[in-house]
Scaffold this motif. Structure first.
Motif, PDB file in Angstrom:
ATOM      1  N   ALA A  22       0.839  -1.204   0.000  1.00  0.00           N
ATOM      2  CA  ALA A  22       0.000   0.000   0.000  1.00  0.00           C
ATOM      3  C   ALA A  22       0.871   1.249   0.000  1.00  0.00           C
ATOM      4  N   LEU A  26       1.126   3.939  -2.910  1.00  0.00           N
ATOM      5  CA  LEU A  26       0.901   5.344  -2.596  1.00  0.00           C
ATOM      6  C   LEU A  26       2.021   6.214  -3.161  1.00  0.00           C
ATOM      7  N   SER A  29       1.708   6.227  -6.961  1.00  0.00           N
ATOM      8  CA  SER A  29       0.531   6.914  -7.479  1.00  0.00           C
ATOM      9  C   SER A  29       0.653   8.421  -7.319  1.00  0.00           C
ATOM     10  N   GLN A  35      -5.592   9.094  -7.129  1.00  0.00           N
ATOM     11  CA  GLN A  35      -5.890   7.683  -6.832  1.00  0.00           C
ATOM     12  C   GLN A  35      -7.062   7.625  -5.859  1.00  0.00           C
ATOM     13  N   CYS A  36      -7.908   6.629  -6.052  1.00  0.00           N
ATOM     14  CA  CYS A  36      -9.013   6.386  -5.134  1.00  0.00           C
ATOM     15  C   CYS A  36      -8.538   5.427  -4.047  1.00  0.00           C
ATOM     16  N   THR A  37      -8.853   5.740  -2.807  1.00  0.00           N
ATOM     17  CA  THR A  37      -8.479   4.867  -1.699  1.00  0.00           C
ATOM     18  C   THR A  37      -9.673   4.700  -0.775  1.00  0.00           C
ATOM     19  N   LEU A  45      -5.410   1.463   4.269  1.00  0.00           N
ATOM     20  CA  LEU A  45      -5.979   2.089   3.085  1.00  0.00           C
ATOM     21  C   LEU A  45      -5.830   1.143   1.907  1.00  0.00           C
ATOM     22  N   PHE A  47      -6.083   0.852  -2.055  1.00  0.00           N
ATOM     23  CA  PHE A  47      -6.115   1.648  -3.276  1.00  0.00           C
ATOM     24  C   PHE A  47      -6.845   0.877  -4.361  1.00  0.00           C
ATOM     25  N   THR A  48      -7.717   1.583  -5.072  1.00  0.00           N
ATOM     26  CA  THR A  48      -8.481   0.955  -6.144  1.00  0.00           C
ATOM     27  C   THR A  48      -8.231   1.697  -7.449  1.00  0.00           C
ATOM     28  N   CYS A  55     -15.574   6.546  -7.153  1.00  0.00           N
ATOM     29  CA  CYS A  55     -14.834   6.393  -5.896  1.00  0.00           C
ATOM     30  C   CYS A  55     -15.768   6.587  -4.710  1.00  0.00           C
TER      31      CYS A  55
END
Length: 111
Positions: A22, A26, A29, A35-37, A45, A47-48, A55
């Motif tokens: 992660a 991070l 990204s 970034q969507c988290t 967290l 991340f997607t 999101c």
């Protein structure tokens, strides 16, 4: 003979590995794009690859994007002053113009 590892040790290893990836994601990204988290119950967290519209968690943006956004929507004192002076000047100009038209009309009526 098989050596048994405690389940808490296995879960700690997997959590450490998850946190490592992660953090790595991070860092990668933030260098590229937003970034969507999604925060989990245990504080991790996730991340997607969701878009901003899809999101459901937090949308993390790089500092440079955030600064650019703030500078584009920020209203400065100079902006307010110029807008006020332009509006006030327009009113004064139209009043002066109407006065000139009234004077011109009165001159034409006297002729």
């Amino acid at each position: 003979m098989q050596i048994m590892t405690p389940t808490w040790l296995e879960s700690a290893k997997s959590m450490a590995l998850t946190n490592f990836f992660a953090a790595l994601l991070l860092l990668l990204s933030f260098g590229t794009a937003a970034q969507c988290t999604i925060p989990q119950q245990d504080g991790i967290l996730i991340f997607t690859a969701d878009t901003a519209a899809d999101c459901t968690g937090y949308w993390l943006v790089p500092a440079s994007e955030y600064a650019a956004y703030l500078s584009s929507v920020e209203i400065t004192v100079a902006d307010v002053t110029s807008a006020f002076l332009w509006g006030f000047g327009t009113v004064v100009f139209l009043a002066f113009l109407s006065y000139q038209v009234r004077i011109g009309t009165s001159i034409v009526r006297k002729i």
